[in-house]
Design an enzyme around this catalytic site. Structure first.
Site, short mmCIF file in Angstrom:
data_model
loop_
_atom_site.label_atom_id
_atom_site.label_comp_id
_atom_site.label_asym_id
_atom_site.label_seq_id
_atom_site.Cartn_x
_atom_site.Cartn_y
_atom_site.Cartn_z
N GLU A 111 59.55 -44.28 -41.45
CA GLU A 111 58.97 -45.47 -42.08
C GLU A 111 57.82 -45.10 -43.01
O GLU A 111 57.70 -45.63 -44.12
CB GLU A 111 58.50 -46.47 -41.01
CG GLU A 111 59.65 -47.15 -40.29
CD GLU A 111 60.56 -47.93 -41.23
OE1 GLU A 111 60.06 -48.77 -41.98
OE2 GLU A 111 61.78 -47.69 -41.21
N HIS A 135 60.30 -53.12 -37.20
CA HIS A 135 61.00 -52.17 -38.06
C HIS A 135 59.98 -51.56 -39.03
O HIS A 135 59.72 -50.38 -38.96
CB HIS A 135 62.16 -52.86 -38.79
CG HIS A 135 63.08 -51.90 -39.49
ND1 HIS A 135 64.28 -52.27 -40.02
CD2 HIS A 135 62.96 -50.58 -39.77
CE1 HIS A 135 64.87 -51.21 -40.57
NE2 HIS A 135 64.08 -50.18 -40.43
N HIS A 169 58.67 -45.50 -46.89
CA HIS A 169 58.09 -46.73 -47.43
C HIS A 169 56.58 -46.65 -47.67
O HIS A 169 56.08 -47.08 -48.70
CB HIS A 169 58.37 -47.91 -46.49
CG HIS A 169 59.83 -48.12 -46.22
ND1 HIS A 169 60.70 -48.61 -47.17
CD2 HIS A 169 60.58 -47.90 -45.11
CE1 HIS A 169 61.92 -48.70 -46.64
NE2 HIS A 169 61.88 -48.27 -45.41
#
Ligand SMILES: *[C@@H]1O[C@H](CO)[C@@H](O)[C@H](O)[C@H]1NC(C)=O
Ligand SMILES: *[C@@H]1O[C@H](CO)[C@@H](O)[C@H](O)[C@H]1NC(C)=O
Ligand SMILES: *[C@@H]1O[C@H](CO)[C@@H](O)[C@H](O)[C@H]1NC(C)=O
Ligand SMILES: *[C@@H]1O[C@H](CO)[C@@H](O)[C@H](O)[C@H]1NC(C)=O
Ligand SMILES: CC(=O)N[C@H]1CO[C@H](CO)[C@@H](O)[C@@H]1O
EC number: 4.6.1.19
Length: 284
Positions: free
Chosen positions: A155, A93, A159
């Site tokens: 992602e 992930h 992040h």
């Protein structure tokens, strides 16, 4: 010993690509050395100054008044419906920067100055500068609906842009890539390396916990099996109306040093499992 050698390599990092004045350089080396010797989320009396070069060597706060992003999560999926990735493995992930209390920043470009990328750019830069990482990602870093590159884009932009240690001037240029691109590629290399150190499927198998359409498992048995291998309790996530289908794993760390090549110390999850007491672990 590992820590000492880590701190030394941080110093090499701070000195290896300097473009600014020598006075800044020595200030920066001092700030880096001090910050790199500190475990994230652990020393509230001596916070790393968000305006100093120390935040290149420590996953600190993006700006004065912000909280430090010192709780790092390596996260995985196990998607059986639809089946995603190899049937004998979880899939990647991401690698997330949480605040120490488990809340988190997201989409930080405006505060960090770290640029966003499109999925196509990410795929092409990783392919060019780290082909083995790219090949691995095409097998283990899968999007549930088949749009791998747009998942990677999400992602990074959500992040990756929130780690102080991924700012361009914090990352040494390598393999012919400039500092900005080295931060991007290095982040995905680190994501892959973290994942390879967390073989959830094998850890569960060793404890006799294997996919089944008929058998169910106690959540506590899954937690114990993973805690024994990892060193701290991870977060376990489940899907479905009754939250009984095992489908997510989040491993928490505090860190010494930057996100790329740092020293990761397992720490317990800050979030309780979302799962029912008895869960299914379906074959992919
Ligand atoms: C020192 O750190 C500042 C940020 O705190 C950075 O802008 C500057 O480029 C660094 N200088 C060197 C020589 O690395
Ligand atoms: C994965 O798929 C292969 C080929 O279909 C099969 O032989 C194997 O038993 C499966 N493994 C698991 C863990 O389901
Ligand atoms: C770094 O390299 C990328 C890809 O080659 C390029 O698009 C970008 O403009 C470069 N950035 C800097 C600051 O030189
Ligand atoms: C987790 O659950 C326990 C017991 O129900 C509770 O005391 C604790 O506050 C919860 N922790 C979090 C982080 O929600
Ligand atoms: C970030 C930092 O420490 N910058 C300093 C670099 O050096 C100049 C001149 O010595 C200082 O004015 C900056 O504060």
């Amino acid at each position: 010993m590992q820590l000492l050698s880590y701190a030394l390599s941080s110093l090499v990092l701070a000195t290896s690509f300097s473009t600014a004045s020598p006075s800044n350089l020595s200030q920066n080396i001092t700030a880096c050395a001090r910050a790199a010797s500190q475990l994230s989320c652990s020393d509230t009396k001596n916070p790393v100054d968000p305006t100093s070069f120390g935040t290149c060597c420590y996953n600190g706060a993006l700006k004065p008044g912000f909280k430090e992003s010192g709780l790092v999560l390596a996260t995985q999926f196990y998607d059986a419906k639809p089946s995603t990735g190899p049937n004998d493995s979880t899939t990647i992930h991401g690698l997330w920067p949480d605040y120490c209390d488990g809340t988190y920043p997201q989409y930080c470009t405006a505060d960090s100055g770290i640029p966003t990328y499109t999925g196509a750019q990410i795929a092409s830069l990783i392919k060019q500068y780290s082909p083995k990482t790219y090949d691995y990602m095409t097998v283990y870093y899968k999007d549930i609906s088949g749009n791998d590159a747009s998942f990677w884009e999400h992602e990074w932009n959500k992040h990756g842009t929130c780690f102080t240690t991924l700012r361009s001037y914090c990352v040494a240029p390598r393999n012919g890539a400039n500092q900005t691109v080295s931060a991007l590629v290095g982040y995905f290399e680190e994501i892959v390396q973290r994942f390879q150190k967390l073989p959830t499927f094998d850890w569960l198998k060793e404890a006799g916990i294997v996919p089944s359409t008929t058998k169910t498992y106690k959540l506590t048995a899954i937690q114990e099996a993973l805690e024994k291998k990892f060193g701290a309790t991870p977060y376990i996530g489940c899907s479905g109306a009754s939250k009984a289908n095992l489908d997510e794993f989040w491993y928490f760390y505090h860190t010494y040093g930057p996100i790329i090549g740092g020293y990761y110390v397992p720490t317990p999850s800050t979030t309780n499992s979302s799962c029912a007491a008895e869960v299914s672990y379906l074959p992919k």
